[in-house]
Design an enzyme around this catalytic site. Structure first.
Site, PDB file in Angstrom:
ATOM      1  CB  THR A 145       0.457  -3.570   6.373  1.00 40.89           C
ATOM      2  OG1 THR A 145      -0.787  -3.711   5.701  1.00 40.89           O
ATOM      3  CG2 THR A 145       0.926  -2.125   6.336  1.00 40.89           C
ATOM      4  CG  ASP A 146      -2.442  -7.276   3.879  1.00 40.31           C
ATOM      5  OD1 ASP A 146      -2.765  -6.572   4.854  1.00 40.31           O
ATOM      6  OD2 ASP A 146      -3.070  -7.265   2.808  1.00 40.31           O
TER       7      ASP A 146
ATOM      8  CB  THR B 194      -0.943  -0.016   1.224  1.00 36.92           C
ATOM      9  OG1 THR B 194      -1.855  -1.097   1.053  1.00 36.92           O
ATOM     10  CG2 THR B 194      -1.725   1.269   1.376  1.00 36.92           C
TER      11      THR B 194
HETATM   12  C1  SIN Z   1      -0.989  -2.951   2.794  1.00 38.95           C
HETATM   13  O1  SIN Z   1       0.162  -2.756   2.439  1.00 38.95           O
HETATM   14  O2  SIN Z   1      -1.473  -2.319   3.786  1.00 38.95           O
HETATM   15  C2  SIN Z   1      -1.903  -3.951   2.167  1.00 38.95           C
HETATM   16  C3  SIN Z   1      -1.415  -4.505   0.890  1.00 38.95           C
HETATM   17  C4  SIN Z   1      -0.162  -5.287   1.026  1.00 38.95           C
HETATM   18  O3  SIN Z   1       0.062  -5.920   2.050  1.00 38.95           O
HETATM   19  O4  SIN Z   1       0.611  -5.286   0.051  1.00 38.95           O
END
Ligand code: SIN
Length: 333
Positions: A97-98, A17
């Site tokens: 983040t995932d 993200t």
């Molecule tokens: C994010 O980064 O918050 C979600 C998408 C990902 O993990 O690439």
């Protein structure tokens, strides 16, 4: 400031993200992750020029839900190569983040350097009002350039906090304050160029870790225990040739009676079984809510199921596959 005296920090971009873009600035959920290149991410943070010189590389451009073992191997090897360069002072990885906590823990146990390796990410895409990526990136580079971050293993700089890769986990689906280290708390903070560590990492990592970067990842899967669970998933995994199973158990790693016999059969078939908890904090005690001695299983301690899976894969890849040996690894790391 004389910029050529600033430390050289490598920024390795993988997507997420932080590199996401939406059709309008008010959109923080409907966007595409991993579409903005590393140079554009860096250009959005002119203040980086006061902190470090940057060497940038685009390693991947993915949504981290799609992180692969092959990309883990590529990333870890590139970090080791860059860290071996005398001119590089630290490394930052931008990530989604995932699965950030899984990548961070894998790197924490496999890369061989005392130089700071710092992961960061964002909850809002780069196009959003109040995007959190630029400040997170600035803070991550600030930590990577900090002498006191050396020897602390792989770190996560997020929302002004600094976490160890071992303990950090994503705890919100939308808030910019999305990461916590539930049992232990953050290591410290970074704000306005100031880096402060309030506690130190105690478990072995990086140079003190017995684990190496893996080329052939053993098949290890996660099975959850819940009301009305059946043994179907465990039996299917054993039939598919799984080498290890992590159970995301209830409470203190307890396992539904329907799954328990399937796990005993899996252990008899040579599968390593680790009991973790789906609760999100606390620890799973050996012979606590279930008898590991009777099951032939291993307790995960404070590692959540996703990190327990990382550690189990590394142990199996290193040839540690008997229950006693795997329990030693879980007690140590
Ligand atoms: C994010 O980064 O918050 C979600 C998408 C990902 O993990 O690439």
């Amino acid at each position: 400031m004389k910029t050529d005296s600033l430390p050289l920090i490598a920024v390795l971009a993988t997507g997420g993200t932080i590199a996401g873009r939406a059709g309008d600035a008010a959109s923080t959920a409907g966007y595409k992750a991993g579409v903005v290149g590393v140079n554009d991410l860096l250009d959005a943070v002119p203040a980086l020029g006061n902190v470090a010189r940057i060497h940038a590389e685009q390693i991947a451009s993915i949504d981290s839900k799609d992180m692969s073992h092959a990309l883990w191997t590529t990333l870890a090897k590139r970090i080791d190569e860059l860290a071996a360069q005398g001119d590089i002072s630290g490394i930052v990885v931008t990530h989604g983040t995932d699965t950030l906590e899984e990548t961070a823990y894998m790197l924490h146990l496999t890369v061989k350097t005392a130089k700071p390796v710092v992961l960061t990410a964002a909850m809002r895409p780069s196009s959003a009002l109040s995007a959190d990526g630029p400040l997170n990136l600035l803070n991550a580079v600030t930590v990577a350039a900090c002498e006191r971050a050396k020897g602390q293993g792989v770190l996560v700089a997020f929302n002004n906090q600094i976490h160890t890769a071992r303990d950090v986990t994503k705890t919100s689906t939308y808030a910019v304050d999305a990461f916590r280290s539930p049992e232990t708390g953050a290591l410290g903070f970074v704000q306005d160029g100031r880096v402060e560590f309030q506690r130190a990492v105690t478990k072995p990592h990086t140079l003190a870790s017995e684990f190496a970067i893996v080329d052939e990842w053993p098949m290890v899967e996660i099975v959850a225990s819940y009301a009305g669970a059946s043994r179907v998933a465990v039996d299917a995994l054993v039939a598919a040739g799984v080498k290890g199973i992590v159970v995301a158990g209830t409470g203190n790693g307890s396992v539904h009676a329907s799954i328990t016999q399937a796990l005993v059969d899996a252990v008899k078939a040579g599968v390593a079984v680790v009991r973790a908890s789906r609760v999100g904090s606390g620890h799973v005690m050996r012979n606590g809510a279930a008898s590991d001695d009777a099951l032939g299983s291993v307790s995960a301690g404070t590692l959540n199921p996703y990190k327990a899976r990382v550690l189990l894969m590394l142990a199996l890849a290193a040839g540690v596959n008997d229950a006693r040996g795997v329990q030693r690894v879980f007690d140590m790391y």
